[in-house]
Design an enzyme around this catalytic site. Sequence first.
Site, PDB file in Angstrom:
ATOM      1  N   GLN A  73       0.841  -1.197   0.000  1.00 50.04           N
ATOM      2  CA  GLN A  73       0.000   0.000   0.000  1.00 50.04           C
ATOM      3  C   GLN A  73       0.879   1.252   0.000  1.00 50.04           C
ATOM      4  O   GLN A  73       1.880   1.296   0.715  1.00 50.04           O
ATOM      5  CB  GLN A  73      -0.891   0.003   1.247  1.00 50.04           C
ATOM      6  CG  GLN A  73      -2.050   0.981   1.173  1.00 50.04           C
ATOM      7  CD  GLN A  73      -2.922   0.936   2.418  1.00 50.04           C
ATOM      8  OE1 GLN A  73      -2.416   0.901   3.536  1.00 50.04           O
ATOM      9  NE2 GLN A  73      -4.232   0.900   2.241  1.00 50.04           N
ATOM     10  N   TYR A 131       3.991   0.596   9.504  1.00 50.61           N
ATOM     11  CA  TYR A 131       2.642   0.960   9.933  1.00 50.61           C
ATOM     12  C   TYR A 131       2.288   0.267  11.249  1.00 50.61           C
ATOM     13  O   TYR A 131       2.980  -0.641  11.702  1.00 50.61           O
ATOM     14  CB  TYR A 131       1.617   0.591   8.862  1.00 50.61           C
ATOM     15  CG  TYR A 131       1.808   1.341   7.567  1.00 50.61           C
ATOM     16  CD1 TYR A 131       1.494   2.691   7.474  1.00 50.61           C
ATOM     17  CD2 TYR A 131       2.327   0.710   6.442  1.00 50.61           C
ATOM     18  CE1 TYR A 131       1.680   3.388   6.294  1.00 50.61           C
ATOM     19  CE2 TYR A 131       2.517   1.410   5.253  1.00 50.61           C
ATOM     20  CZ  TYR A 131       2.194   2.742   5.186  1.00 50.61           C
ATOM     21  OH  TYR A 131       2.379   3.441   4.024  1.00 50.61           O
ATOM     22  N   GLY A 132       1.168   0.686  11.833  1.00 51.20           N
ATOM     23  CA  GLY A 132       0.679   0.009  13.030  1.00 51.20           C
ATOM     24  C   GLY A 132       0.173  -1.378  12.685  1.00 51.20           C
ATOM     25  O   GLY A 132       0.364  -2.337  13.426  1.00 51.20           O
ATOM     26  N   HIS A 145      -9.056  -2.599  14.749  1.00 47.01           N
ATOM     27  CA  HIS A 145      -9.031  -1.814  13.509  1.00 47.01           C
ATOM     28  C   HIS A 145      -8.752  -2.717  12.313  1.00 47.01           C
ATOM     29  O   HIS A 145      -9.462  -2.659  11.293  1.00 47.01           O
ATOM     30  CB  HIS A 145      -7.961  -0.726  13.624  1.00 47.01           C
ATOM     31  CG  HIS A 145      -7.860   0.151  12.417  1.00 47.01           C
ATOM     32  ND1 HIS A 145      -8.575   1.329  12.279  1.00 47.01           N
ATOM     33  CD2 HIS A 145      -7.129   0.031  11.267  1.00 47.01           C
ATOM     34  CE1 HIS A 145      -8.297   1.884  11.112  1.00 47.01           C
ATOM     35  NE2 HIS A 145      -7.419   1.117  10.484  1.00 47.01           N
ATOM     36  N   GLU A 146      -7.711  -3.553  12.421  1.00 49.53           N
ATOM     37  CA  GLU A 146      -7.359  -4.419  11.291  1.00 49.53           C
ATOM     38  C   GLU A 146      -8.458  -5.444  11.018  1.00 49.53           C
ATOM     39  O   GLU A 146      -8.729  -5.780   9.862  1.00 49.53           O
ATOM     40  CB  GLU A 146      -6.019  -5.111  11.549  1.00 49.53           C
ATOM     41  CG  GLU A 146      -4.848  -4.162  11.784  1.00 49.53           C
ATOM     42  CD  GLU A 146      -4.731  -3.059  10.737  1.00 49.53           C
ATOM     43  OE1 GLU A 146      -5.041  -3.301   9.562  1.00 49.53           O
ATOM     44  OE2 GLU A 146      -4.339  -1.935  11.099  1.00 49.53           O
ATOM     45  N   TYR A 161      -8.703   8.768   8.246  1.00 47.53           N
ATOM     46  CA  TYR A 161      -9.137   7.975   9.395  1.00 47.53           C
ATOM     47  C   TYR A 161     -10.108   8.772  10.273  1.00 47.53           C
ATOM     48  O   TYR A 161     -11.237   8.340  10.522  1.00 47.53           O
ATOM     49  CB  TYR A 161      -7.927   7.572  10.250  1.00 47.53           C
ATOM     50  CG  TYR A 161      -6.919   6.683   9.573  1.00 47.53           C
ATOM     51  CD1 TYR A 161      -6.836   5.326   9.896  1.00 47.53           C
ATOM     52  CD2 TYR A 161      -6.021   7.180   8.631  1.00 47.53           C
ATOM     53  CE1 TYR A 161      -5.897   4.499   9.303  1.00 47.53           C
ATOM     54  CE2 TYR A 161      -5.083   6.364   8.025  1.00 47.53           C
ATOM     55  CZ  TYR A 161      -5.027   5.026   8.362  1.00 47.53           C
ATOM     56  OH  TYR A 161      -4.098   4.209   7.763  1.00 47.53           O
TER      57      TYR A 161
END
Length: 626
Positions: free
Chosen positions: A136, A260-261, A288-289, A389
């Site tokens: 991404q 990324y997180g 979130h994921e 977000y």
Amino acid sequence: MSKFENISKRSHELDPCTNSNYAEFKVVHTDLSLSVSFESKNISGNVIYTLKKLTKTNRLVLDTSFLEVSTAKVNGKEVVFELLPHKAPFGSPLVIPIDGENESLTVEVDFRTTDKCTAIQFIQGDTGPYVFSQCQAIHARSLFPCFDTPGVKSPYKFTAKSPSVCTMSGRPQPSNEAGVYHFDQPIPIPSYLVSITSGNLHKAPIGPRSDVYSEEPSLKDCQWEFEKDMENFIQIAEKIVFEYEWSRFDSLVLPSSFPYGGMEIPNMTQLTPTLISKDRTQVKVMAHELAHSWSGNLVTNCSWEHFWLNEGWTVYLERRIIGAIAAAEAQEEGRANPEKYGEQVRHFNAIIGWNALVETVESFDPKFTSLVWDLASGDPDDAFSRIPYEKGFNFLFHIETKVGGTKEFDPFIKHYFKKFRYQSLNSAQFIETLYDFYTPLGKKDALDTIDLEKWLFQPGLPDDPKFDTTLADQVYVLVEKWVDFVKSGETEVKFSEADVKEFEGEQEMLFIETLTDRFKDLDVSPELIRKLPSIYPKYAASKNGEVLARWNELLIKYGNYTSSDEQVKFFADWLGTVGRMKYVRPGYKLLQTSVSIEFAVETFKRFEDKYHPICKTMVQKDLNLA
């Protein structure tokens, strides 16, 4: 012109971030084989596209970037292809001649990555060589020739060859050959969700349909961090949307350089090791994921100009999950009105997000603070921030409020994701679906009060959403005591760690960041700032990245430290141990503005080879080195 047509005309009809002629084809299926060489530090491979033509075109154009392409075949016959010159940031178009008459065809390409590949990073892991990919937004084209746009989705079959364990973006399948791994992904996915990881990986269960993978030394910590909540998260998400369609939800904790997180790879979510804080305070990233399994993976933005459709929805669902978990735990504990408490937790998390949104709007390029972007000549990585977000979440929360709250909004959630699953869409389609759903229910007038122009296209902050501040007020009371103390000019400090004893993880983060924000308008002595670690030693000793980053910002911003001070040295060294851009980019900006540009550059030069190519490039831009 209807409002839907107007919104549609305000953004590009086709994705401007791809060189491919994707609109002229339907991808029926993709077979991707990748072979990892740790010695050469490259990945070679073969991709086969089964295509259906939608026009009479006589050429296929695929995205590539810094790839070596050796052969191309159309329907089994080798053809002469053309690899056009590389133009940043979109790469080198690969042009393959095809028969203009045949409606169906297969195209096969052999390729190899180079040392300029921006999607992969070869590193030495804790227990051996390791490689992982991060595609991404537009980096898949540097891993394999593809239609590198979220507007194209395809089912995949993957094969990976490596001397070490491999994971990819699908469900593992049996293999009779050592060092060969097979995966199936029957649900159509876009190129940015294609992934490969290989290393000395082990796994442990964290739920009946979930395992966590990592290198052996950290596996038990990873398991403990997630096993309490994983299945609860999935079941709650299924109630909010509908049944989880991907069979298994496994996750992989990557090495520290992961930028990324988390990354919502289907069947194998990638996670930063900074989540392993040994206190379960950051499990909301897993929520979130997981939410991406519906928003982003099942229903996808058609281009990066509409990225908020992925991330705004995901943050919205994440906070619904977190709120529902809190309500369930409150009920188990015998709290009065657990549903109300769950909603307070959701709003508290929204306040944390709102603060991040305010900070981003104040410091970011204004043209990327609208929800819908114009990326005609821009790199989508440059637009990446908290805007899609948090502004996206606030837009959906605003809609929820306008239609009458969660009970009225929940049926639309299910309708929206069922209507668009397996598809990609733009903002106009979202708005049209919203009106189609609520107009028969008598809520058109309520929707008409929403300023769509302002929300979607204007830069800056939306109106203050007036969240429930019940849980935040406990924090604000302590902050005000600090403000009054600084204003009084007193020298005897009356604060201690007992002040924050009852704070939970998110409240501690809010306390530190609110104190940082309020101090900017006060004449705070550096001597007082330097006393803070002895007043609140738990923050000074914290290993939680969210606390550590905020705490050091507070100290370094107002403590008048120099590059020779231990506090600055500690923080600079910490930046070399994490690769998560959420911490790294603001960290270098902090050193630049509060210590010196020379020290920031010197520190970056010391660690730049440890960072993922995406992170390295963005910090170079931040420090004006590129």
